[in-house]
Design a protein around this motif. Structure first.
Motif, PDB file in Angstrom:
ATOM      1  N   GLU A 187       0.681  -1.094  -0.069  1.00  0.00           N
ATOM      2  CA  GLU A 187       0.180  -0.255   0.061  1.00  0.00           C
ATOM      3  C   GLU A 187       0.671   1.532  -0.453  1.00  0.00           C
ATOM      4  O   GLU A 187       0.488   2.145  -0.585  1.00  0.00           O
ATOM      5  CB  GLU A 187      -1.089   0.214   0.997  1.00  0.00           C
ATOM      6  N   ALA A 188       2.293   1.395   1.250  1.00  0.00           N
ATOM      7  CA  ALA A 188       2.831   1.970   0.838  1.00  0.00           C
ATOM      8  C   ALA A 188       3.227   2.724  -0.581  1.00  0.00           C
ATOM      9  O   ALA A 188       3.840   3.645  -1.177  1.00  0.00           O
ATOM     10  CB  ALA A 188       3.950   2.522   1.885  1.00  0.00           C
ATOM     11  N   ALA A 228       3.209   5.828  -3.646  1.00  0.00           N
ATOM     12  CA  ALA A 228       4.316   6.632  -3.249  1.00  0.00           C
ATOM     13  C   ALA A 228       4.643   6.526  -5.208  1.00  0.00           C
ATOM     14  O   ALA A 228       4.489   8.103  -6.005  1.00  0.00           O
ATOM     15  CB  ALA A 228       5.656   5.554  -3.433  1.00  0.00           C
ATOM     16  N   VAL A 229       3.795   5.701  -5.332  1.00  0.00           N
ATOM     17  CA  VAL A 229       4.130   5.260  -7.190  1.00  0.00           C
ATOM     18  C   VAL A 229       2.887   6.485  -7.973  1.00  0.00           C
ATOM     19  O   VAL A 229       2.636   6.630  -9.338  1.00  0.00           O
ATOM     20  CB  VAL A 229       3.944   3.903  -8.197  1.00  0.00           C
ATOM     21  N   ARG A 250      -1.704 -11.981  -8.955  1.00  0.00           N
ATOM     22  CA  ARG A 250      -1.260 -11.182  -9.926  1.00  0.00           C
ATOM     23  C   ARG A 250      -1.045  -9.161  -9.026  1.00  0.00           C
ATOM     24  O   ARG A 250      -1.880  -9.617  -8.425  1.00  0.00           O
ATOM     25  CB  ARG A 250      -1.562 -10.563 -10.647  1.00  0.00           C
ATOM     26  N   ARG A 251       0.046  -9.339  -9.198  1.00  0.00           N
ATOM     27  CA  ARG A 251       0.207  -8.181  -7.873  1.00  0.00           C
ATOM     28  C   ARG A 251       1.129  -6.633  -8.520  1.00  0.00           C
ATOM     29  O   ARG A 251       1.924  -7.372  -9.812  1.00  0.00           O
ATOM     30  CB  ARG A 251       0.266  -8.153  -6.700  1.00  0.00           C
ATOM     31  N   LEU A 252       1.117  -5.962  -8.585  1.00  0.00           N
ATOM     32  CA  LEU A 252       1.826  -4.709  -8.994  1.00  0.00           C
ATOM     33  C   LEU A 252       3.550  -4.840  -8.232  1.00  0.00           C
ATOM     34  O   LEU A 252       3.717  -5.529  -7.255  1.00  0.00           O
ATOM     35  CB  LEU A 252       1.340  -3.364  -9.131  1.00  0.00           C
TER      36      LEU A 252
END
Length: 434
Positions: free
Chosen positions: A283-284, A288-289, A322-324
């Motif tokens: 989440e952090a 940030a992005v 699937r995750r970023l």
């Protein structure tokens, strides 16, 4: 008074009788008179005829170099005294026949040499006039002009030898057939260069002004001259490399003309990422992005795509969902940054790709084209892009791979002395290797 006249008359009769009886004196006098007449004719030809001709040239509707024409005509004017001597030497009294024949042959050889030099000057003039054409650099004829000069001087040499020997030139040409093998050996480089010049010109392989690279001959620069035997390349350090023309046919070289004509120059350089810094975005990290405006569309579309994929497979809470990732998001940022850059060509290939990982890290290669071919501008653009990417890399939680240096090892040793906790296994191995 009358006695003085008698004395003068007797002296004149003695001199006349001496002149008549001395055949060598008659011959020398005749040669001096012939030489004086030839000199006078040469003076008239150069001072009057040449001056009038140059004035006429200056009034022509097209521009011709008067200096070149003047040099050619000045050479041709030397034929006039030679013709006078050749024609008048037979009229010199009491001159030996063999000497008269040798002088006539010598004049004939001089006339042939003068004509050859004049023809060579005309060929040079033709090449200079051709160089003024806009497409002269694309189709240089300097090699063909040099071949023409070789043929002119070769034919002149045969004719001069025939004139001095007072023989037919056909007799000498028949003897050259037996010397063909020797001539092929002597003029081997000339023949190879001639064939190479024809192939280079017909295939448009190089032009004056092209940037070529031939590492085996330490040539890397602009072509400044294309001749029959050599091609001169001015390297970027201002040295000159002379390449035999035939080696451009027998060996490979790189011509950068295509890059210059396309208007863009390729950028192909990689950032080597430390693979230990690659991770999923929490989440952090997502917060940030999300601050990057260039990633707004990418993050929105990617979240929708991942949500649908995970929902369809009921994989929201599983490890294989699937995750970023930070590396994937950074790759998308680099691509968006390059597409928005005003100095990156949008019409040519643009890629941001991963290469095979190795013990040196994960290479993230940028493959793009700058919209300029100017060397200084290209290098400045490339440096600006990578300055930005290297500086912004930590915002994605990524690190560049770099071999530990003295400063890195000193920092590890300082941390070891100041910390109450023991170093990890990898840190202990790093400090022990120092």
């Amino acid at each position: 008074m009358i006695s003085q006249l008698y004395i003068a008359s007797d002296s004149l009769q003695i001199l006349t009788r001496g002149y008549v009886e001395n055949v060598w004196l008659q011959a020398v006098t005749g040669l001096l008179l012939l030489g004086a007449f030839a000199w006078a004719a040469n003076w008239v030809a150069k001072r009057i005829v040449l001056t009038l001709l140059l004035r006429l040239i200056n009034h022509l509707p097209f521009r011709v170099e008067a200096a070149h024409i003047g040099a050619v005509v000045a050479r041709l004017s030397n034929i006039v005294p030679a013709l006078i001597i050749q024609s008048g030497v037979a009229a010199v009294p009491h001159l030996p026949v063999r000497l008269a024949g040798f002088m006539a042959s010598l004049c004939a050889a001089f006339i042939i040499l003068t004509l050859a030099i004049a023809l060579s000057g005309l060929l040079t003039l033709g090449n200079d006039l051709y160089q003024r054409r806009p497409d002269a650099a694309n189709r240089p004829i300097k090699g063909y002009v040099q071949v023409g000069k070789l043929l002119v001087y070769g034919a002149a040499s045969i004719l001069m030898i025939a004139a001095l020997m007072d023989q037919s030139p056909l007799l000498l040409l028949s003897g050259l057939g037996a010397m063909a093998a020797v001539l092929m050996l002597v003029f081997k480089d000339t023949i190879l260069s001639l064939v190479a010049s024809v192939q280079i010109g017909s295939n448009d392989m190089i032009r004056v002004g092209d940037w070529i690279e031939m590492p085996q001959l330490n040539a890397n620069g602009d072509v400044v001259d294309i001749a029959l035997h050599t091609v001169k390349v001015q390297n970027f350090d201002k040295t000159i490399t002379t390449i035999p023309t035939h080696r451009l046919i027998s060996e490979s070289f790189r011509n950068w003309r295509g890059m210059q004509e396309s208007g863009g120059r390729r950028i192909m350089r990689a950032l080597v990422i430390d693979q230990n810094s690659v991770s999923f975005l929490d989440e952090a990290g997502m917060h940030a992005v999300s601050r990057f405006g260039l990633l707004g569309t990418y993050l929105h579309d990617k979240r929708d795509d991942l949500s649908r994929w995970n929902v369809d497979r009921a994989a929201d809470n599983r490890l294989d969902s699937r995750r970023l990732t930070n590396i994937g998001t950074f790759r998308a940022y680099v691509l968006a940054y390059l597409r928005a850059h005003p100095n990156i060509s949008p019409d040519q290939t643009l890629l941001v790709r991963q290469l095979a990982p190795s013990e040196h890290g994960l290479p993230l290669e940028i493959y793009a084209f700058a919209n300029t071919t100017v060397w200084a501008a290209y290098e400045g653009l490339q440096a600006d892009i990578f300055d930005h990417l290297i500086a912004i890399l930590p915002e994605f939680g990524l690190r560049l791979f770099q071999r530990p240096s003295g400063g890195d090892l000193s920092q590890l040793q300082l941390l070891q002395t100041q910390s109450d906790y023991p170093l990890s296994h990898s840190d202990r191995r790093l400090t022990s290797s120092s």
